[in-house]
Design an enzyme around this catalytic site. Structure first.
Site, mmCIF file in Angstrom:
data_model
loop_
_atom_site.group_PDB
_atom_site.id
_atom_site.type_symbol
_atom_site.label_atom_id
_atom_site.label_comp_id
_atom_site.label_asym_id
_atom_site.label_seq_id
_atom_site.Cartn_x
_atom_site.Cartn_y
_atom_site.Cartn_z
ATOM 1 N N LYS A 65 22.255 21.288 13.068
ATOM 2 C CA LYS A 65 23.368 21.678 12.182
ATOM 3 C C LYS A 65 23.962 20.453 11.484
ATOM 4 O O LYS A 65 24.209 20.480 10.275
ATOM 5 C CB LYS A 65 24.433 22.429 12.982
ATOM 6 C CG LYS A 65 23.935 23.730 13.613
ATOM 7 C CD LYS A 65 25.053 24.511 14.269
ATOM 8 C CE LYS A 65 25.632 23.819 15.482
ATOM 9 N NZ LYS A 65 24.651 23.644 16.585
ATOM 10 N N THR A 66 24.205 19.388 12.232
ATOM 11 C CA THR A 66 24.752 18.170 11.631
ATOM 12 C C THR A 66 23.772 17.570 10.634
ATOM 13 O O THR A 66 24.156 17.135 9.539
ATOM 14 C CB THR A 66 25.091 17.144 12.723
ATOM 15 O OG1 THR A 66 26.018 17.715 13.643
ATOM 16 C CG2 THR A 66 25.687 15.880 12.121
ATOM 17 N N ASP A 110 32.561 19.536 12.874
ATOM 18 C CA ASP A 110 31.798 20.014 14.028
ATOM 19 C C ASP A 110 32.746 20.689 15.012
ATOM 20 O O ASP A 110 33.941 20.392 15.042
ATOM 21 C CB ASP A 110 31.083 18.848 14.687
ATOM 22 C CG ASP A 110 29.939 19.294 15.575
ATOM 23 O OD1 ASP A 110 29.559 20.484 15.516
ATOM 24 O OD2 ASP A 110 29.404 18.449 16.329
ATOM 25 N N THR A 159 29.059 26.347 18.066
ATOM 26 C CA THR A 159 28.172 26.945 19.054
ATOM 27 C C THR A 159 28.747 28.253 19.577
ATOM 28 O O THR A 159 28.087 28.965 20.329
ATOM 29 C CB THR A 159 27.970 25.976 20.241
ATOM 30 O OG1 THR A 159 29.251 25.670 20.813
ATOM 31 C CG2 THR A 159 27.312 24.690 19.780
ATOM 32 N N ARG A 218 16.528 18.098 19.384
ATOM 33 C CA ARG A 218 17.184 16.947 20.014
ATOM 34 C C ARG A 218 16.541 16.625 21.356
ATOM 35 O O ARG A 218 16.315 15.456 21.690
ATOM 36 C CB ARG A 218 18.675 17.227 20.195
ATOM 37 C CG ARG A 218 19.458 16.058 20.803
ATOM 38 C CD ARG A 218 20.914 16.435 20.999
ATOM 39 N NE ARG A 218 21.570 16.685 19.715
ATOM 40 C CZ ARG A 218 22.729 17.310 19.590
ATOM 41 N NH1 ARG A 218 23.348 17.776 20.670
ATOM 42 N NH2 ARG A 218 23.274 17.488 18.400
#
Length: 339
Positions: A65-66, A110, A159, A218
């Site tokens: 997302k980032t 975020d 999230t 990740r």
């Protein structure tokens, strides 16, 4: 975390490593539906020379997302400003950021579900009218003034979409949901990262690492870095299937991508609560972890793998979990299998 970046300046994923984040949309692997739709929206906004509609990204941590927010700024040739909701403690914190943005800046928040109500209310006006409400004076002499700000694009990531208020969600023009990646998509990401890190990875080894990465880029990159260490010491830097298996076993990552703590969660439910049901709060206390971490990080993947069920009465371990752990149902044993 609160800084402004020009699109030509990449975000570093790790100060000690070459960044593995893609910088362009065509470099971003996986999430095809999200990427295809966003490419259309970005191209349309760029053609009209307008700011992109506010963008809301939903999905578990580690799915990109980032990275996608940064890519959006890069593709729009706009500045990128980033912060997290917990860092916005008072209205003046948000006002300080928005008063310094430039036209078409992409402003990324975020964990947007953790915004305080006062911050969220100020954000409503900024998103809709591109103005800031500010109170001048005190007591009877206090008055509200509206300060115009440049048109910008807010990118909110969460999230926990269910914890974001309806008024805030309704102000986002684009809503995109991230899903876990397939092993094939993660294998492609591992090959790309391996090329950046200048390490040789066999095709089958990349797929094996991908299958043990919980559907998350990740984690795939983290596993790749650790297996690279084993390969460097044990196999002259070449990542083979054999080296990968050795590394995964020593890292206590099993064939489904479960780490030691994942198995401990399942075993805690089996050993201490007869396989369930058990409430989230009770389970979190029993394993010494916060409810947020349990629900955000551990449970989604365990549920996706079919090892855990959420029911109205609590969490229940499935038959598949007993089989994976090498246990007989309802038997209090701590034997478990890796590969």
């Amino acid at each position: 975390m609160n800084e402004i970046l020009h699109p030509s300046i990449p975000l570093e994923d790790d100060n000690q490593e070459i960044t593995l984040r893609p910088q362009l949309l065509n470099e971003f692997l996986g999430q095809s539906a999200v990427k295809d739709n966003l490419s259309v929206f970005i191209e349309a906004a760029r053609t009209r020379k307008e700011s992109l509609d506010h963008l809301f990204l939903i999905g578990p941590p580690g799915l990109g997302k980032t990275t996608l927010a940064q890519i959006t700024a890069h593709e729009l040739q706009a500045d990128f400003k980033v912060t997290s909701a917990p860092a916005l403690d008072k209205p003046k914190d948000l006002a300080g950021i928005l008063s310094t943005i430039t036209e078409r800046t992409v402003f990324f928040i975020d964990e947007i579900h953790r915004l305080k109500p006062t911050i969220e209310e100020m954000l409503y006006i900024a998103m809709e009218d591109y103005e800031l409400d500010w109170v001048i004076g005190q007591g009877a002499a206090a008055r509200t003034v509206r300060i115009p700000i440049p048109k910008f694009t807010l990118v909110g990531a969460t999230t926990k979409a269910g914890m974001v208020s309806s008024p805030l969600i309704s102000r986002f023009g684009i809503v995109q949901r991230f899903n876990f990646y397939s092993p094939q998509e993660l294998a492609a990401i591992i090959h790309r990262s391996a090329k950046i890190l200048n390490v040789v990875v066999e095709k089958d080894a990349a797929l094996l690492m991908a299958e043990c990465s919980r559907g998350t880029p990740r984690i795939a990159n983290r596993v790749l870095r650790r297996i690279r260490d084993f390969a460097q010491v044990l196999n002259k830097g070449i990542i083979t299937v054999e080296i990968t298996k050795i590394g995964l076993e020593r890292l206590e990552i099993d064939s489904l991508g479960l780490e030691k703590y994942d198995r401990e969660i399942l075993l805690s439910i089996i050993d201490n609560f007869g396989g369930g049901p058990v409430g989230a709060e009770t389970l979190a206390i029993s394993i010494g972890e916060s409810i947020d971490t349990l629900e955000d990080y551990y449970e989604p993947y365990l549920i996706q793998c079919g090892l855990l069920q959420r029911t109205p009465r609590g969490r229940i371990v499935t038959e598949k979990a007993y089989e994976h752990l090498g246990l007989q149902n309802k038997v209090n044993s701590r034997e478990r299998l890796l590969f």
